[in-house]
Design a protein around this motif. Structure first.
Motif, mmCIF file in Angstrom:
data_model
loop_
_atom_site.group_PDB
_atom_site.id
_atom_site.type_symbol
_atom_site.label_atom_id
_atom_site.label_comp_id
_atom_site.label_asym_id
_atom_site.label_seq_id
_atom_site.Cartn_x
_atom_site.Cartn_y
_atom_site.Cartn_z
ATOM 1 N N THR A 27 17.582 11.140 10.052
ATOM 2 C CA THR A 27 17.763 12.586 10.054
ATOM 3 C C THR A 27 19.215 12.918 10.330
ATOM 4 O O THR A 27 19.953 12.108 10.892
ATOM 5 C CB THR A 27 16.913 13.257 11.148
ATOM 6 O OG1 THR A 27 17.376 12.808 12.416
ATOM 7 C CG2 THR A 27 15.460 12.903 10.982
ATOM 8 N N ALA A 31 13.675 12.013 0.519
ATOM 9 C CA ALA A 31 14.360 12.861 1.493
ATOM 10 C C ALA A 31 13.856 14.299 1.399
ATOM 11 O O ALA A 31 13.613 14.951 2.424
ATOM 12 C CB ALA A 31 15.864 12.813 1.247
ATOM 13 N N THR A 60 17.956 15.411 6.234
ATOM 14 C CA THR A 60 18.105 13.960 6.222
ATOM 15 C C THR A 60 19.566 13.623 5.983
ATOM 16 O O THR A 60 20.377 14.491 5.704
ATOM 17 C CB THR A 60 17.280 13.326 5.086
ATOM 18 O OG1 THR A 60 17.797 13.813 3.854
ATOM 19 C CG2 THR A 60 15.814 13.667 5.231
#
Lengths: 302, 471
Positions: B176, B373, B384
């Motif tokens: 992340t 993502a 992300t």
């Protein structure tokens, strides 16, 4: 010896003994061995370092700080719990005024007994969560009361002056109920005739308690003492969940140090095992000492 | 008792003892570390399969079941099996990563992919210093799964590789992208006619106004006071430049007592001195303080961009939480006001002794594809590390402000990693110092002294492996 005895002994003794050795004795022995290595816990590699971990511990101010708190617990927790336990148990079994004075409990004693025992039924985790909310500085029950009566409302668990004592209070609260029931059961085993005799002799309630009840309960008190002393050297769950040793390590105990060293802020399993070994010997010596100090002649009832 | 009985009995005892011996052998000190290393799944590399995944090799994935849940991982696993239909995936999720995995690391049979996160994550210094992690370098040079013409590395946001690298080797894939800053409710600010302050003097003036309106200007996670070390260090870095962070990360002598850190600590001491912090804050944990903030009892709180997701259930409608950079100390600041701390978080790793290392790497390639993502961002409302993957995805209010802050910050973004290198330093030592400082029990000079003492104790501890990073 009778012939068929051995199969019985073997069947009932060997399996539990083996289980005990495997699951209790061997981890202990391993902990001793691991405490002399620099094992970091996530690979099979561990180099022997002798007593280096113990030497490091000797100079570790955080370990000493935690031990100091355990020492306070060791003195305060058993005393408070036993005094409260004895007081409540006495009130419940001989505090009443009806009938033959002094040998019945206060009104509604069955109800109180249930209430006192209540914390014992709850999981320690729930107790910690519960009290965390009670101590919550702004919306908590305790500060609600403090404000209602015009007292200052400190951030209990967030203040190094109070945090440790707040947790200690919860430990006493959580333990007292069990000892009320334990002492109560022991008291009910004391024959009524003794009380009737001392009452006829005109003894006051206080004298009855001091001269008759407590001496006859001594064995039970001693068991309670040892049990509480061992609990005082642990104190891990409540501290970890309520303050995690903080603020600024003010409520730290040795169990939290061990856990933090192995799973928390670093992964030093060798060092953590060394802390565990020290804890083991401390607990053992406390138990032995408590037995020695508490030893006295048994009072025979008949 | 005759001889036959003895024999029969000893046989029975032997039966009982055998499994016990097996248990003992499986224990920590048996040294059976290389058992798992004998059989490793390897396939042939090709254009379609640049990492050499064995197509029918099973893959074991262990997810930290925290704020993000585990559904996103199940989606990624489904994407993986789309490409390798013969691969069987074993999925598990736990909150207690360290305790669950510790015996498996020792035994040499760890899972292939681990999401090492949460309160019970395993200390990375420990893992790296024991060579327990596989080198992910190959992943970086592999072509991206669905962004044509780019390698995986070229699709990542700046700082991703650095945060996951130890002494130059990329070992941890942080998935992340987190922005750290000061949060406020634009609704509250609009209602009251306040505006977020860009300099420290204006910030103090604003705090005065907020206090006069009957609201506490600040609150923080009293039981995790390290949350407040983030704005203090950020202020110092913006004042003195990224070298401030470099010195701290490299455990340089007196790094915590640099002029920039002093200026920052002095400035932040003002909010303590002037009682701009919500009463009782030192006794609140992160959830309690964030909730007080959501209830409008305090105006500012320091947190990372996971805040919005964490507070989802108690945030009132139209609260409009917004992230903003820390105020500048003055015109002499080396970085502009817009500079914000952004870093890759939520670490994933492939254990060095995993059987299916190639599969683990390729699983990461799936996660780092645009499709993977985007799916993650949609499911858990977090950015992300894949650059631009959030484009076209409808984001909640707070996260849009995060994207905006990140854009404005541009190449001025900064970060520090001492908390990854030396978990104990941030989690225990700086944490304790912050608690004393922000509850007003010590002043700025003592605060920095305590932090420095903590850093020195790490530097002198020969049992902790040290890492250096270059600017």
């Amino acid at each position: 010896m009778k012939h068929g005895k051995y199969p019985l002994i073997v069947t009932f003794l060997v399996p539990p003994l083996l289980l005990y050795v495997v699951f209790v004795v061997s981890p202990y022995l391993q902990a001793f061995q691991i405490s002399t290595t620099d094992w970091l816990g996530y690979s099979a590699e561990a180099n022997p370092v002798g007593l280096a971990n113990f030497r490091a511990m000797w100079h570790d101010e955080y370990v000493w700080n935690a031990l100091k708190n355990n020492a306070i617990l060791l003195v305060v927790l058993p005393v408070l719990t036993i005094v409260f336990g004895l007081f409540f148990a006495t009130m419940l079994s001989m505090g009443g005024r009806r009938g033959r004075a002094g040998v019945t409990g206060v009104r509604g004693s069955a109800f109180y007994r249930t209430v006192y025992f209540f914390p014992q039924v709850l999981s320690v985790v729930i107790i910690a969560a519960l009290w965390k909310e009670v101590y919550q500085p702004n919306a908590g029950l305790l500060n609600g009361i403090m404000r209602a009566v015009g007292l200052p409302a400190p951030p209990w668990l967030g203040d190094p002056r109070f945090a440790f004592w707040c947790v200690l209070a919860v430990m006493v609260w959580a333990n007292v109920g069990f000892y009320v029931v334990l002492f109560g059961a022991a008291m009910s085993a004391i024959p009524r005739e003794i009380y009737e005799a001392v009452l006829l002799d005109g003894a006051s309630r206080w004298a009855t308690l001091r001269r008759i009840t407590i001496p006859l309960l001594w064995d039970t008190v001693q068991v309670a003492w040892i049990y509480l002393a061992i609990a005082a050297l642990d104190g891990f769950i409540l501290v970890q969940l309520m303050t995690n040793g903080g603020p600024n390590f003010s409520s730290d105990v040795i169990g939290v140090r061990l856990y933090d060293t192995a799973f928390g802020s670093e992964t030093k399993f060798g060092y953590a095992s060394a802390i565990g070994v020290v804890m083991f010997f401390l607990t053992l010596s406390v138990a032995v000492l408590a037995l020695r100090v508490g030893r006295r002649e048994r009072i025979e009832l008949s | 008792m005759n001889r036959r009985d003895i024999l029969r009995r000893s046989a029975a005892a032997g039966l009982l003892a055998t499994p016990a011996a097996g248990l003992l052998a499986g224990c920590a000190t048996s040294g059976g570390g290389d058992k798992g290393g004998t059989e490793v799944y390897k396939g042939t590399k090709s254009e379609q399969n640049p990492l050499g995944v064995k197509e029918d090799a099973p893959l074991e994935v262990m997810i930290f079941n925290g704020g993000f849940g585990e559904d996103y991982a199940k989606a990624h696993e489904a994407m993986y099996t789309e490409r390798y239909p013969k691969a069987k995936i074993k999925h598990s999720a736990t909150q207690e990563i360290a305790k669950t995995l510790q015996p498996r690391f020792v035994d040499g049979t760890p899972p292939d992919v681990v999401n090492n996160s949460g309160k019970d994550q395993i200390d990375f210094n420990g893992l790296v210093s024991q060579n327990a992690l596989a080198d992910l370098g190959e992943l970086l040079s592999a072509p991206s799964l669905d962004i044509p013409g780019k390698t995986v590395k070229e699709t990542l946001l700046p700082g991703t590789v650095e945060v996951g690298s130890y002494d130059g080797t990329f070992l941890v894939m942080n998935y992340t992208y987190t922005v750290y800053g000061i949060w406020h409710s634009t609704k509250l600010f609009a209602d009251r006619g306040w505006e977020y302050a860009k300099t420290w003097d204006e910030h103090i003036a604003l705090c005065k106004k907020i206090k006069a309106a009957g609201i506490a200007p600040w609150t923080y996670a009293g039981k995790h006071p390290r949350y407040m070390s983030w704005p203090v260090i950020s202020t110092a870095i913006k004042f003195g430049g990224p070298s401030v962070a470099l010195a701290i990360d490299n455990l340089e002598p007196n790094a915590w007592k640099s002029d920039a850190m002093k200026a920052a600590a002095d400035a932040w001491h003002q909010i303590v001195k002037d009682k701009f912090i919500l009463d009782g804050t030192p006794g609140l944990d992160h959830v309690q303080s964030q909730t007080a903030w959501c209830q409008g009892k305090a105006a500012f709180i320091s947190c990372g961009s996971w805040l919005e997701n964490e507070q989802k259930s108690v945030t009132p409608a139209g609260f409009n939480m917004t992230v903003a950079p820390t105020p500048s100390l003055g015109s002499g600041d080396k970085l502009p006001f817009e500079a914000v701390r952004g870093t890759a978080g939520e670490p994933f790793m492939v254990p060095a002794k995993a059987k299916n290392v190639a599969g683990g790497l390729d699983y990461f390639r799936t996660m780092l594809s645009k499709k993977g993502a985007q799916d993650f961002t949609k499911k858990v409302a977090s950015l992300t590390v894949v650059a631009g993957a959030a484009e076209g995805v409808e984001l909640p209010f707070g996260l849009t402000t995060v994207v905006r802050a990140l854009d404005a910050s541009g190449t001025n973004g900064f970060n520090w990693v001492y908390n990854n290198y030396y978990r104990k330093l941030e989690r225990n030592l700086v944490d304790a110092a912050c608690g004393e400082f922000f509850s007003g029990r010590i002043g700025p000079a003592e605060f920095l002294d305590q932090c420095q003492k903590g850093a020195d104790s790490i530097a002198q501890d020969s049992s902790i492996k040290k890492y250096k990073r270059a600017a």
